[in-house]
Every structure is written in structure tokens, then in C-alpha cells.
Enzyme design. Structure first.
Site, PDB file in Angstrom:
ATOM      1  N   LYS A  65       0.665  -1.285  -0.145  1.00 14.19           N
ATOM      2  CA  LYS A  65       0.038  -0.038   0.197  1.00 14.19           C
ATOM      3  C   LYS A  65       0.678   1.134  -0.023  1.00 14.19           C
ATOM      4  CE  LYS A  65      -1.131   0.386   5.093  1.00 14.19           C
ATOM      5  NZ  LYS A  65      -0.169  -0.251   5.512  1.00 14.19           N
ATOM      6  N   HIS A 193       1.715  -3.613  15.057  1.00 16.21           N
ATOM      7  CA  HIS A 193       2.340  -2.449  14.250  1.00 16.21           C
ATOM      8  C   HIS A 193       2.592  -1.315  15.369  1.00 16.21           C
ATOM      9  CE1 HIS A 193       3.187   0.494  11.385  1.00 16.21           C
ATOM     10  NE2 HIS A 193       3.019  -0.573  10.321  1.00 16.21           N
ATOM     11  N   GLU A 269       7.563  -6.040   7.844  1.00 18.23           N
ATOM     12  CA  GLU A 269       6.559  -5.419   6.952  1.00 18.23           C
ATOM     13  C   GLU A 269       6.883  -4.060   6.527  1.00 18.23           C
ATOM     14  OE1 GLU A 269       2.944  -6.356   8.535  1.00 18.23           O
ATOM     15  OE2 GLU A 269       2.740  -8.426   8.034  1.00 18.23           O
TER      16      GLU A 269
HETATM   17  C1  LIG Z   1       1.022  -0.207   6.541  1.00 21.39           C
HETATM   18  C2  LIG Z   1       1.330  -1.597   7.007  1.00 21.39           C
HETATM   19  C3  LIG Z   1       2.412  -1.627   7.186  1.00 21.39           C
HETATM   20  C4  LIG Z   1       3.637  -0.902   6.667  1.00 21.39           C
HETATM   21  O1  LIG Z   1       4.088   0.206   7.596  1.00 21.39           O
HETATM   22  P1  LIG Z   1       4.975   1.222   7.329  1.00 21.39           P
HETATM   23  O2  LIG Z   1       4.704   2.207   8.493  1.00 21.39           O
HETATM   24  O3  LIG Z   1       4.891   1.866   5.802  1.00 21.39           O
HETATM   25  O4  LIG Z   1       6.407   0.523   7.519  1.00 21.39           O
HETATM   26  C5  LIG Z   1       2.903  -2.996   7.647  1.00 21.39           C
HETATM   27  N1  LIG Z   1       1.975  -3.934   8.051  1.00 21.39           N
HETATM   28  C6  LIG Z   1       0.742  -3.510   7.965  1.00 21.39           C
HETATM   29  C7  LIG Z   1      -0.130  -4.374   8.500  1.00 21.39           C
HETATM   30  C8  LIG Z   1       0.242  -2.474   7.626  1.00 21.39           C
HETATM   31  O5  LIG Z   1      -1.227  -1.985   7.870  1.00 21.39           O
END
Ligand SMILES: *Cc1c(COP(=O)(O)O)cnc(C)c1O
Length: 389
Positions: A65, A193, A269
Site C-alpha cells: 500500500k 504495528h 513488513e
Molecule cells: C501499512 C502497514 C505496514 C507498513 O507500515 P510502514 O509504516 O509503512 O512501514 C505494515 N504492516 C501492516 C499490517 C500495515 O497495515
């Protein structure tokens, strides 16, 4: 056409000089209509190989995304990283590139039925969840899949928090892991996260503490976990220096190997950190005005067609094209091109005065810009150009 930009010393602390040099040379040689997003593919490659280097037994999944441009995905597909997706649209792009399902995971805790059906038919097999309803959906549409529960963790110090919408506390997480097992899907791990653009290393410490507590609770309940997915959140430089990926990873690696059992698998991620600081938006000044003692600068990218994150508090660094005579700076309110008064990107930005028609470069704008953009009011979405392929 040779152009003159007001490059200042601090700009080199935001993006590498090599990237800036390439962009300036590109602008000298090409005459493309703005707005567009230039991506330095060498920088992307460097980030792709840096991330995960300091965490043992880790696998990196690019969060699509952040920037799902097909040229970028194709480029990333050459390296050994996988992809983290949330929707059938993202899955379709990866399918078109021939990405194997073993390299795809989905960490969106709430997934559409359409996406689940498509994932099942393609063989995507790793999913996050944080509710009993999601377990019901997963066990019905992707029987036998592997799941990891999303823990709620502090997002303080993250410029783009994600904690309210997702995640559960320890007791609920344990109940859900047990319920998943009962329903015949495999509870393999834990995810969290820390918030996007997380500049606070302490968030990872708290998150890992919490994950360890859940890990032990699960084990006592006969559920042996094997996967720790630490999500995204690695920061990039927008206007100031931030903690480095190396520092974050060495800290995370140490905590994991001090506290968790040997042999566990780590997923990372990153989205923003892979593509954000490899990108520079090239925009044009379309107007200037003075209103109520404020100097306004209008450019052809605004909140709706690329700079949506400015509304959530992300502040960018700008480089102005400007004739040699302007030495002193003014404080500007910077606004987008649309007729909506919500379309204000920043205020109190100290910049030399450009002319209408001059370019303004927006640094570190490769992530969460074009992927958020709409053509509201008829203003075009910046096209993405990969340099140095
Ligand atoms: C958006 C998202 C990410 C990426 O996050 P960044 O802050 O751009 O590194 C990773 N995992 C999940 C589940 C997300 O929703």
C-alpha cells in the site's frame, strides 16, 4: 533546459546527495509536464537489501500500500523480498507479475470475502486476525491457513498511528488463538504495528514485551507459536534526522534472541522505509497570493492528488527553483491546486521566493503519496518515473 535550484546544506541530511544529483540532472535533460514522482531505483535497491539485515532469521515483506506502482513492484520482485497485501486489487497486480503465493502474506486484520476467496484460490496462506468473526471467515474460506493474532501496542511517537483501529489485548489475543485452533486453522504467531513513521525505539521494546507475554501464555495453553511478525513502522527523514534502521534492528534482534525461544521465524513488513526516501515529487508553482498577512504558495500537487499525509501531520522538505537574485526567505503557507480550503499542505515554511512556473521539489515523498491520490477537481495524479533502471 538548465535550471537553478536553491539547494541548502540541510537537504543533504534528508536525502543522499547521489539521489538529489540524479534528480537535478534528470530535470536538466527532460522536459516532462508536472506533477510527477521520480524514484531513485538504486536507493530502493539499497533499502531492500538493508532492511532485515540485522535481524536473524527474518524475512521482509514489502507493504504494497505504500506505493503499488507496477514498475516499483516489478523492480522489487527481482530481490528476495516478499509482499504484504490487503486487497484483491493488490493481489491482482502481484499475480500479473507472477509472484508466487509463498511470497505473499496479508496482515490486514479485517479482510473482505472477495479477497479471501481470491487468496484461497491462489494459495496465499498467511493472514493476521484480531476478532472471532475473522476466524470464522478464515476457517470457512481458507481452511487450514496459518494465522497470527494482532496485538494492540503503544503508538506514541509515531507520526501516523495505527493502534486504535486494530489489535487486541493479551487475554483476548489468547482466546482468539485458542478459537482459531478449535476452528481448524493454524495459530502460528503474533503480529503488531508500532505505528507508521515510528521514531520512538521504545515502542518496539514494549511491543516485544507484550508479544513475549502472549507467547508464553499460548505455550501454557498448548499452542506452540513459531512466527513473530514485527509489522512496519521504520521511519525515514522528512525534515529531521531519525533513528536508523540499523539501530532499530539491532535492538529488536537483541531483545528477540534474549527472550524468545531459538528457531522462531521473524517477519518484517516495511512500507514507508522501502520507498519513501527514494522518491521526490516534482511540482510547479501555479500561483502566489498574500492574504491576511500570510504569503500563500499554490502548487500543482495538494492534499487530494498526492500529499494527503500532510493532513495527518507529516511535514516535508522542499527545494525551490529560483532565479539567482532571491537570497532571503519568506514564510509561506503552501497549498494545493484544488478549490477546496482543506487543500492546505503546510504553513510557516521558510523558503526563498519562487516565480510562478518554477519547480518545487518535495523530498521523501515516495510513500503514501501517489497511492492515496485522487483526481478530485480534475487535477492529475503524479505519474511515477523510475530513474536508473
Ligand atoms: C501499512 C502497514 C505496514 C507498513 O507500515 P510502514 O509504516 O509503512 O512501514 C505494515 N504492516 C501492516 C499490517 C500495515 O497495515
Amino acid at each position: 533546459m538548465l535550471r537553478t535550484f536553491k539547494v541548502e546544506k540541510f537537504h543533504a541530511g534528508i536525502i543522499p546527495e547521489s539521489t538529489l544529483f540524479k534528480v537535478l540532472r534528470y530535470l536538466d535533460n527532460e522536459n516532462i509536464e508536472t506533477p510527477f514522482l521520480l524514484i531513485d531505483s538504486e536507493k530502493v535497491k539499497e533499502k531492500a537489501s538493508l532492511i532485515g539485515r540485522y535481524i536473524k532469521n527474518s524475512k521482509v515483506f514489502y507493504a504494497v500500500k505504500a506505493n503499488p506502482d507496477i514498475k516499483i513492484l516489478k523492480f522489487l520482485n527481482r530481490f528476495k523480498l516478499g509482499f504484504e497485501i490487503a486487497s484483491e486489487g493488490e493481489l491482482k497486480i502481484l499475480l500479473s507479475l507472477g509472484v508466487k503465493p509463498e511470497r505473499i502474506i496479508s496482515s490486514n486484520p479485517i479482510k473482505s470475502l472477495k479477497f479471501l476467496k481470491m487468496s484461497a484460490s491462489y494459495g496465499v496462506n498467511y493472514f493476521s486476525f484480531d476478532s472471532a468473526d475473522e476466524v470464522d471467515k478464515l476457517s470457512r474460506y481458507v481452511p487450514g491457513c496459518n494465522v497470527y493474532v494482532r496485538l494492540s501496542v503503544p503508538n506514541e511517537g509515531s507520526e501516523w498511528p495505527l493502534s486504535k483501529k486494530f489489535g487486541v489485548e493479551l487475554d483476548e489475543a489468547l482466546t482468539l488463538l485458542r478459537y482459531a485452533k478449535e476452528k481448524g486453522i493454524n495459530p502460528v504467531g503474533i503480529t503488531f504495528h508500532v505505528g507508521s513513521q515510528c521514531t520512538n525505539v521504545y515502542n518496539w521494546n514494549i511491543a516485544l514485551d507484550k508479544a513475549k507475554a502472549l507467547w508464553d501464555m499460548a505455550e501454557k495453553n498448548g499452542i506452540k507459536l513459531t512466527l513473530l511478525n514485527i509489522g512496519g513502522g521504520y521511519p525515514i527523514r522528512y525534515t529531521k534526522n531519525v533513528v536508523s534502521i540499523e539501530t532499530i534492528e539491532k535492538n529488536v534482534n537483541k531483545l528477540i534472541y534474549e527472550r524468545f525461544p531459538k528457531g522462531l521465524e521473524i517477519y518484517i513488513e516495511p512500507g514507508r522505509a522501502v520507498i519513501g526516501d527514494a522518491g521526490i515529487l516534482v511540482t510547479t508553482v501555479i500561483g502566489k497570493a498574500r492574504r491576511a498577512n500570510e504569503d500563500w504558495l499554490y502548487i500543482d500537487v495538494g492534499v487530494f492528488n498526492g500529499l494527503m499525509e500532510s493532513v495527518g501531520g507529516i511535514k516535508y522538505s522542499y527545494i525551490v527553483e529560483s532565479c539567482k537574485h532571491t537570497r532571503y526567505k519568506k514564510r509561506w503557507t503552501i497549498a494545493g491546486p484544488s478549490c477546496d480550503s482543506f487543500d492546505v499542505i503546510d504553513n510557516n515554511v521558510s523558503l526563498p521566493e519562487p516565480n510562478v512556473g518554477d519547480l518545487i521539489l518535495i523530498l521523501s515523498s515516495g510513500a503514501y503519496t501517489v497511492s492515496y491520490a485522487s483526481e478530485f477537481n480534475g487535477f492529475s495524479i503524479p505519474k511515477t518515473i523510475l530513474m536508473n533502471l
